[in-house]
Design a protein around this motif. Structure first.
Motif, PDB file in Angstrom:
ATOM      1  N   LYS A 125      20.372 -83.556 -24.894  1.00  0.00           N
ATOM      2  CA  LYS A 125      19.288 -83.626 -25.872  1.00  0.00           C
ATOM      3  C   LYS A 125      18.851 -82.230 -26.300  1.00  0.00           C
ATOM      4  O   LYS A 125      18.568 -81.995 -27.471  1.00  0.00           O
ATOM      5  N   LYS A 148      21.464 -80.777 -28.639  1.00  0.00           N
ATOM      6  CA  LYS A 148      21.345 -81.364 -29.973  1.00  0.00           C
ATOM      7  C   LYS A 148      20.160 -80.758 -30.717  1.00  0.00           C
ATOM      8  O   LYS A 148      20.265 -80.401 -31.894  1.00  0.00           O
ATOM      9  N   GLU A 191      20.211 -78.556 -34.192  1.00  0.00           N
ATOM     10  CA  GLU A 191      19.407 -78.941 -35.360  1.00  0.00           C
ATOM     11  C   GLU A 191      18.503 -77.798 -35.807  1.00  0.00           C
ATOM     12  O   GLU A 191      18.375 -77.531 -37.004  1.00  0.00           O
TER      13      GLU A 191
END
Length: 105
Positions: free
Chosen positions: A54, A57, A61
């Motif tokens: 997580k 990611k 982003e």
């Protein structure tokens, strides 16, 4: 840190005993909440650790949204650590062992 520790020791000789005691007291009041707060900072670091999918990611982003932050210069990477070293060295020289507590928490 070694150079600024010497400067901190020199600076402490120019302070009265009372002023040095007050400065150390103010420093300890500032640092005291960091000791019990360390477990929360460690927990936050565990959550944001890059081995977590997580977190990876989220980092991808954020870098996609702000590409100007993807390539930090050597100066931008070394400056925060250098400033911490300068500051903690000065405090260690001025307050003795108590000044080193800026690095520990």
């Amino acid at each position: 840190a070694m150079v600024t520790a010497r400067l901190g020791a020199i600076a402490s000789t120019h302070l009265s005993e009372k002023a040095l005691q007050r400065a150390l007291g103010a420093f300890m009041v500032f640092v005291a909440p960091l000791i019990p707060g360390k477990k929360y900072l460690d927990a936050w670091e565990d959550v944001t650790h890059l081995s977590d999918p997580k977190s990876q990611k989220h980092l991808r982003e954020e870098l996609a949204r702000h590409p100007e932050h993807s390539h930090l210069s050597k100066l931008e990477r070394l400056l925060p650590a250098s400033l911490i070293g300068v500051f903690s060295g000065f405090l260690s020289g001025m307050f003795g062992v108590g000044g080193g507590s800026i690095v520990v928490p």
